[in-house]
Design a protein around this motif. Sequence first.
Motif, short mmCIF file in Angstrom:
data_model
loop_
_atom_site.label_atom_id
_atom_site.label_comp_id
_atom_site.label_asym_id
_atom_site.label_seq_id
_atom_site.Cartn_x
_atom_site.Cartn_y
_atom_site.Cartn_z
N SER A 99 0.83 -1.21 0.00
CA SER A 99 0.00 0.00 0.00
C SER A 99 0.87 1.27 0.00
O SER A 99 0.49 2.27 -0.59
CB SER A 99 -0.97 0.01 1.19
OG SER A 99 -0.31 0.34 2.40
N TYR A 100 2.04 1.21 0.65
CA TYR A 100 2.95 2.36 0.63
C TYR A 100 3.45 2.61 -0.80
O TYR A 100 3.49 3.75 -1.26
CB TYR A 100 4.16 2.14 1.53
CG TYR A 100 3.87 1.81 2.97
CD1 TYR A 100 2.70 2.22 3.60
CD2 TYR A 100 4.78 1.07 3.71
CE1 TYR A 100 2.46 1.90 4.93
CE2 TYR A 100 4.54 0.74 5.03
CZ TYR A 100 3.38 1.16 5.63
OH TYR A 100 3.15 0.84 6.93
N LEU A 101 3.84 1.54 -1.49
CA LEU A 101 4.34 1.67 -2.86
C LEU A 101 3.24 2.19 -3.79
O LEU A 101 3.51 3.05 -4.63
CB LEU A 101 4.87 0.32 -3.35
CG LEU A 101 6.03 -0.28 -2.56
CD1 LEU A 101 6.42 -1.63 -3.15
CD2 LEU A 101 7.22 0.64 -2.49
N ALA A 102 2.03 1.69 -3.62
CA ALA A 102 0.92 2.12 -4.47
C ALA A 102 0.59 3.59 -4.23
O ALA A 102 0.34 4.35 -5.18
CB ALA A 102 -0.31 1.24 -4.22
N ALA A 103 0.60 4.02 -2.97
CA ALA A 103 0.30 5.43 -2.65
C ALA A 103 1.37 6.34 -3.22
O ALA A 103 1.06 7.41 -3.77
CB ALA A 103 0.18 5.61 -1.14
N LEU A 104 2.61 5.94 -3.11
CA LEU A 104 3.70 6.75 -3.65
C LEU A 104 3.53 6.93 -5.15
O LEU A 104 3.65 8.04 -5.66
CB LEU A 104 5.06 6.10 -3.35
CG LEU A 104 6.27 6.81 -3.92
CD1 LEU A 104 6.36 8.24 -3.38
CD2 LEU A 104 7.53 6.03 -3.59
#
Length: 173
Positions: free
Chosen positions: A48-53
């Motif tokens: 989810s961190y990678l997708a948000a970034l």
Amino acid sequence: MIETARLRLRWWRDADRDAHAALCADPEVMADLGGPRDRAGSERRFDSYLAALEAFGFARWSVEDQSGNFLGYVGVMPRRGEHPLGDHDEIGWRLNRHAWGHGYALEAAGAALDDVYRRIGLPEVIAYTAPDNYRSQAVIRRLGMRRDAVRDFTVPSDTGGQWRGLVWVAPPP
């Protein structure tokens, strides 16, 4: 990357997955969220961190000391979709137990807030924490955030039961 006097905030790498999973598996570190996450839960959170970034240009940062030792994470996550507060941007942090009590959360969170207000131009960032998470509440107060009790909410917890969030608003720089 953001550098502070003692810390480096950087985007995640696949090599960070094990350190993130260990952080999420620590019962003491995860106590305020109802307990540790298994590897699959850690992977979902990491992804989810990678997708948000990619989607928004900001997310949680990996935090390390100047020697490159992983300390945890901090940063602003865009929260979209079903949530009692609607769409919002929330600052949060989670540090390994050995990194507690050194002011790292305050230092890193201040840098992350400065980044999203200046680089991204967010109009508002909020924080929320459990009523008994006094350590995070102390960081929130030191960041100069103001309490907004009207927005307090309750949601189902990841481990069953209910989780109550107390809400604060971060002042722009």
